[in-house]
Every structure is written in C-alpha cells, then in structure tokens.
Design a protein around this motif. Sequence first.
Motif, PDB file in Angstrom:
ATOM      1  N   SER A 151      -3.392   0.394  -3.341  1.00 61.93           N
ATOM      2  CA  SER A 151      -2.874  -0.673  -2.689  1.00 61.93           C
ATOM      3  C   SER A 151      -3.270  -1.798  -3.971  1.00 61.93           C
ATOM      4  CB  SER A 151      -3.634  -0.984  -1.552  1.00 61.93           C
ATOM      5  OG  SER A 151      -5.315  -1.479  -1.778  1.00 61.93           O
TER       6      SER A 151
ATOM      7  N   ARG B 154     -14.964   3.347  12.466  1.00 61.68           N
ATOM      8  CA  ARG B 154     -13.624   3.751  12.394  1.00 61.68           C
ATOM      9  C   ARG B 154     -13.295   4.150  14.012  1.00 61.68           C
ATOM     10  NH1 ARG B 154     -10.516   5.873   8.585  1.00 61.68           N
ATOM     11  NH2 ARG B 154     -11.939   6.001   6.935  1.00 61.68           N
TER      12      ARG B 154
ATOM     13  N   VAL C 131       0.716  -2.380  10.212  1.00 59.57           N
ATOM     14  CA  VAL C 131       0.134  -1.891   8.937  1.00 59.57           C
ATOM     15  C   VAL C 131       0.030  -2.453   7.756  1.00 59.57           C
ATOM     16  CG1 VAL C 131       2.056  -0.207   8.290  1.00 59.57           C
ATOM     17  CG2 VAL C 131      -0.123   0.508   7.731  1.00 59.57           C
TER      18      VAL C 131
ATOM     19  N   TYR D 179      -8.101  -0.902   2.504  1.00 59.74           N
ATOM     20  CA  TYR D 179      -8.207   0.061   1.490  1.00 59.74           C
ATOM     21  C   TYR D 179      -9.077  -0.503   0.285  1.00 59.74           C
ATOM     22  CZ  TYR D 179      -7.573   3.955  -1.642  1.00 59.74           C
ATOM     23  OH  TYR D 179      -7.683   4.776  -2.560  1.00 59.74           O
TER      24      TYR D 179
ATOM     25  N   ARG E 283      -2.882   8.264   5.217  1.00 65.01           N
ATOM     26  CA  ARG E 283      -4.090   7.858   4.481  1.00 65.01           C
ATOM     27  C   ARG E 283      -3.699   6.854   3.226  1.00 65.01           C
ATOM     28  NH1 ARG E 283      -8.188   6.573   6.563  1.00 65.01           N
ATOM     29  NH2 ARG E 283      -9.612   7.029   4.786  1.00 65.01           N
ATOM     30  N   PRO E 284      -4.102   5.771   2.969  1.00 69.00           N
ATOM     31  CA  PRO E 284      -3.861   4.982   1.688  1.00 69.00           C
ATOM     32  C   PRO E 284      -4.583   5.806   0.639  1.00 69.00           C
ATOM     33  CG  PRO E 284      -5.718   3.702   2.994  1.00 69.00           C
ATOM     34  CD  PRO E 284      -5.145   5.201   3.802  1.00 69.00           C
TER      35      PRO E 284
ATOM     36  N   VAL F  45       0.924  -1.326   0.068  1.00 70.05           N
ATOM     37  CA  VAL F  45       0.119  -0.101  -0.021  1.00 70.05           C
ATOM     38  C   VAL F  45       0.980   1.249   0.021  1.00 70.05           C
ATOM     39  CG1 VAL F  45      -0.229   0.060   2.481  1.00 70.05           C
ATOM     40  CG2 VAL F  45      -1.929   1.165   1.144  1.00 70.05           C
TER      41      VAL F  45
ATOM     42  N   MET G  97      -3.657  -2.614   6.417  1.00 64.47           N
ATOM     43  CA  MET G  97      -4.055  -1.525   5.337  1.00 64.47           C
ATOM     44  C   MET G  97      -4.306  -1.946   3.832  1.00 64.47           C
ATOM     45  SD  MET G  97      -4.611   1.686   5.595  1.00 64.47           S
ATOM     46  CE  MET G  97      -3.917   2.329   7.459  1.00 64.47           C
TER      47      MET G  97
ATOM     48  N   MET H  65       0.828   5.167   0.981  1.00 62.46           N
ATOM     49  CA  MET H  65       0.055   6.247   1.979  1.00 62.46           C
ATOM     50  C   MET H  65       0.404   7.670   1.791  1.00 62.46           C
ATOM     51  SD  MET H  65      -0.199   3.708   5.086  1.00 62.46           S
ATOM     52  CE  MET H  65       1.441   3.183   4.891  1.00 62.46           C
TER      53      MET H  65
END
Length: 261
Positions: A110, A225, A206, A214, A106-107, A100, A210, A102
């Motif tokens: 991916s 969240r 992560v 995503y 924030r992604p 991924v 992640m 980021m």
Amino acid sequence: MRELEVLLDALRSARESLGGIGAVDPKPTVTGVFDVVTDADRRAEDIILGAIRSAFPDDPIISEESSPDAKGSERTWAVDPIDGSVNLSRGIPIYGMQGVFMECGRPSASAISLPCQDELYWASSDGAFMNGSPIRTADPRPLRECILTTGDFSRRSEEYRLMQARLMSDCRDCIARFKMLGAACVDFAYLASGRSDVHVRFVNKVWDFMPGMYLAEMAGAVYDRDLLDDTGILIMCSSREVLDEALSELLPRISPSSSRR
C-alpha cells in the motif's frame, strides 16, 4: 515488489499533475450528507488507474470515482485518487492519494501520498516507511494522554453516525484530544508514524481504510479483528496496552452491544 513500485510511481505522477482543483461538483450520498468530487479527483484517478492497467492489465481495480462497485479477484487493487476532497476544495491542506494491492483479499502493498506535507508512505512485508525511512507507532501511554483521530460522520450509515456521536460525547473525558481531520489517509499515516495513538473508524468502502490500515499495521498498530469483522468498528491503536484500555473504556460507550469486557 513490482506492484509496490508501480503504485508509488503512479502516486508520484498523480501528485505532479494536481495543478488547480478545477470544477467542484456535489456528490450524492446515502445519508444526504454533503460531499464533492473535483476535476483533481478525476485527473488523479486517470493517472493512477492508467499506470496500474498498463503494468497489470488483467487485474481488477476498485476505485472511488469510476469503479466503486468493481468485483475483486485473487489479485485486486483499491484506489482513492483524492482522499479528503472537501478539504482540497476549500484550500485545507489535509488530503492525500492512496492505493493498495491485495492478494486473495489480503493487502500486500500500500502507499499514501500527502502532497502538502511532502510525505510519501508505503508498506509491504518489509515494514512501513515514510520518504524511505522506517516508521513505528508511538510508545504506550495511558488512554487519557492519547490523541485520537476519527473519520468524518458517515455518509452511508445512520447507525454509524449515531455511534460517532456517542464517541465524541460519551468518550470526551477518556481521551486527551480528539482530531477529526477529514482524510483517512492522514489519520492512518499519523497513527503509523507515532503522531497519534488511537484511530476509530466505522469502515465501509475498501479504498477508504485498507491502504492506511495496512500501513499502520506494518508500523506496529494493533486492532481487534473480530470486532471489525462482526461490527465494522475499527479501533486501531499504537500498542496492545492502549488497545486493551480503548476496548475497555471506549467500546462500551460507543456500542454497548459490541462490548468486549
């Protein structure tokens, strides 16, 4: 998006290099649970990290085998070169490669490669795709008709291990089928493509969650969240209707103190 193109090319190259598994070495874990790292992990990591560093030499990369404690920045990559190494080492065809990109945590891109299924997934602001075709999560259905996937018992937290045990025992009549596949990339890919309905994970690193989270989110999956941020519990579902029922029926059994009733 250049970052997505680089990631996809890196996963394709790593898949072509898999070959034999090579040496299988025990890997220490916080809880003492058995885990392994293979020569295939190391080869795949060298290829994927090499491709990213060639294109973006200044970007930090968090990678499970060689740089798990690397610090992120405004532009950060996270890579799991082989997710499901135990499965791979035993000839179980449920594993994959994932990464991924980021921006400020924030992604924005991916990708997941599932070599044995000949499936390549990716996600960006344009949506979620598998082998070039758009994918979406499953339509809503009652929780008792849902397929739920969950990760292996935590190698890092005894608290998470106890919550996972409660998930499997106390929630057994809430769900149609439980699946413990042993590879997060497969769990999330199956949720994103409508093959399963619910994924429960106790998140830590992560690179584990992640890339797939995503992908699933861009395919339409939803989650709480605040619950994830506050407790590390991810309950990700195919639709808002399924999530509401999961938070009502599953969460109080898994972690009564985290109930959102």
